[in-house]
Each structure stands twice: as structure tokens, then as C-alpha cells.
Design a protein around this motif. Structure first.
Motif, PDB file in Angstrom:
ATOM      1  N   VAL A   8     -30.757   0.308  -7.973  1.00 44.98           N
ATOM      2  CA  VAL A   8     -29.363   0.073  -6.913  1.00 44.98           C
ATOM      3  C   VAL A   8     -28.745   0.890  -6.899  1.00 44.98           C
ATOM      4  CG1 VAL A   8     -27.596  -1.766  -7.075  1.00 44.98           C
ATOM      5  CG2 VAL A   8     -29.413  -2.475  -8.282  1.00 44.98           C
ATOM      6  N   ILE A  34     -25.134  -2.182  -0.087  1.00 46.14           N
ATOM      7  CA  ILE A  34     -25.938  -1.616  -1.039  1.00 46.14           C
ATOM      8  C   ILE A  34     -27.767  -1.778  -1.493  1.00 46.14           C
ATOM      9  CG2 ILE A  34     -26.061  -2.741  -3.646  1.00 46.14           C
ATOM     10  CD1 ILE A  34     -23.405  -4.383  -3.053  1.00 46.14           C
ATOM     11  N   ILE A  36     -31.402  -1.293  -2.594  1.00 46.32           N
ATOM     12  CA  ILE A  36     -32.357  -2.265  -3.611  1.00 46.32           C
ATOM     13  C   ILE A  36     -33.674  -1.657  -3.527  1.00 46.32           C
ATOM     14  CG2 ILE A  36     -32.491  -4.268  -5.203  1.00 46.32           C
ATOM     15  CD1 ILE A  36     -30.157  -5.805  -4.145  1.00 46.32           C
TER      16      ILE A  36
END
Length: 284
Positions: A8, A34, A36
Motif C-alpha cells: 500500500v 492510494i 495497492i
């Protein structure tokens, strides 16, 4: 036994608009994104200006962009996401149906003059676009993705990404507040959604004083939560680590430092998210 992991990375954690000055270096000035990475899949939660920081082309990965909603600070980076133009395979884009438009129509608005010199006709074949229900479960290979509708002007989706017993939850933008009659019901749904997550990333842009107008203007109805509500939700849900995000755009590093110090004295598993910070979850 092969070790499984989730990588992450916070590419953007600022709220409302991005900025660049000497007072916002530590926590960053880019807006929501974000990253991931799980096996050969890469998921971007939102495409704020943070998505422009992606350095690798990820040619050998399937790329997915999951939108929480379509306010500027969550979409403005998409036309400048360089991998979109270099990758041979289509980029998969999902999100709920926007107000007044389809998801495809909203994306088309981003790529046309006078707002952008890149024409939609040059981009649309590079995207696989899918509208998803406000409350849904779907899979990206063996990665489970759950969604929940959040209280925010125009609505927004919360996401829970689960893989091999690990999970990360993103709740942004969200106004969890006792000022609304639906508070108790909304909080119960969120508790169930967040329960036991390894990581919670939550919009907690405001202190109680800022929210209720003791400092600055009253911000009830703006669509953002207080740090206090975020902390209490994460505590009650048994979250392992919580990262506060979507800072007020004008909040300086020194102010964030002071807030984090005060919070962590009482709640040591709660942090303020920092741009470029990476987290690694592992499972056997």
C-alpha cells in the motif's frame, strides 16, 4: 508456503485541492490516491493529482482505478496518468453512477477542450468502464472488493479490499456526524463494514472545534468527518492501524504534527497519513 502480501502506498492525501509550498512538504500536497499492489494486480483508489506520481509503467500488471466519487480532487489526475497512454492493455475503471450522468459521460468531460487538450476519442478505447452498485461485492481475480455508500454531497463509495485474510478500508469522503438523524444507523453499518480491518484510511479533515465553528466557519454539511469520530469508529471496530486523510488543504505540516502528537499519546495506533508513505501487509 508462499508468502502473500499487499503493498500500500499513499500517493495523495490532501483534500479539496492540491498545493505546493514549504509548509506542506511532510504530509504532501497532492490529492486523493492510494496505490495497492497485490500479485499481478494494481489498484488505484481514486485518481486525484497523486496518481500523476506513479513512476513505473506496470506493463505486466492489470490496472484498476476504483473511484469513490467524482469531485475534482478525486479525478483531476486521470488525464495526466502517463501509464494510461503507454499501456497496451485496457485500464479497468469502476465507480458508482454519478449524479445526472453516466460514468462514461463524466470521464468524457475530463478529456475534452476547453478543460483538457486531450480528446476523449483518443482515450476511450484505452478504458474498460463499469458502473457498480452503491452496495456491492465483486472480485479482481482472488481479491475481494466490497463497497458501501457514504454520507457526502452527491454520495461517495467506501471500499474494503480483502486478500488472504488481510484487509484495507478506505472511507473518503464521509460525514459521520451526530448532527444527522441517520447517525446511529450509518455508524452501525460502518462498524460492520470496517470490523477487524488491518488498515482503515478515513477522511477526518476536521477537529470538533473546526466542525462546529468554534474555530473558523461552521462546517456541518460539508461532507467531512471529525478526527474524533474517526478514532472512535476505528477503536470500536477493532482496527489494527488507522490513517487519517483528506486534510484541510490549508493545514500546515506543523499543525498536523501537533494534532498527531496529541492523538497518538492516547491512541498509539492512529496516524496522520503522509504522501509517499508505504505500508506492507503479509500473510502466510
Amino acid at each position: 508456503m508462499i508468502e502473500k502480501q499487499m503493498e500500500v502506498k499513499f500517493l495523495g492525501v490532501r483534500g479539496s485541492y492540491n498545493l505546493s509550498n514549504t509548509q506542506s512538504v511532510k504530509y504532501g500536497g497532492n490529492t486523493s490516491c492510494i496505490q495497492i499492489v497485490i500479485e499481478d494486480q494494481i489498484i488505484f483508489l481514486d485518481a486525484g493529482s497523486g496518481i500523476t506520481k506513479v513512476e513505473k509503467p506496470f506493463n505486466d500488471f492489470d490496472i484498476h482505478i476504483l473511484f469513490t466519487h467524482y469531485h475534482w480532487d478525486h479525478v483531476l489526475g486521470l488525464p495526466f496518468f502517463s501509464t494510461l497512454y503507454t499501456k497496451k492493455d485496457k485500464v479497468h475503471v469502476k465507480g458508482m453512477k454519478p449524479e445526472y450522468y453516466s460514468l462514461k459521460e463524466v470521464l468524457a468531460l475530463l478529456f475534452n477542450p476547453p478543460f483538457c487538450p486531450i480528446m476523449w476519442s483518443k482515450v476511450q478505447d484505452k478504458l474498460h468502464i463499469e458502473e457498480i452498485p452503491e452496495q456491492s461485492t465483486f472480485y479482481i481475480k482472488n481479491i475481494r472488493v466490497d463497497t458501501i455508500l457514504l454520507m457526502h454531497p452527491g454520495g461517495a463509495l467506501g471500499y474494503k479490499i480483502s486478500y488472504e485474510g488481510m484487509s484495507i478500508v478506505l472511507l473518503t469522503d464521509i460525514e459521520l456526524s451526530k448532527e444527522f438523524s441517520s447517525y446511529k444507523l450509518e455508524r452501525e453499518k460502518l462498524l460492520k463494514f470496517v470490523q477487524g480491518a488491518d488498515i482503515l484510511v478515513m477522511d477526518a479533515a476536521l477537529t470538533n472545534e473546526e466542525y462546529y465553528g468554534a474555530v473558523g466557519s461552521n462546517k456541518i454539511g460539508w461532507g467531512h468527518s471529525t478526527m474524533e469520530e474517526c478514532i472512535h469508529l476505528s477503536e470500536d471496530a477493532g482496527v489494527k492501524k488507522t490513517y487519517i486523510t483528506h486534510y484541510l488543504p490549508y493545514r500546515e505540516d506543523q499543525q498536523n504534527d501537533a494534532l498527531e502528537k496529541e492523538i497518538r499519546e492516547k491512541y498509539p495506533t492512529v496516524f496522520l497519513a503522509r504522501e509517499d508513505e508505504s505500508l506492507l501487509l503479509k500473510s502466510l
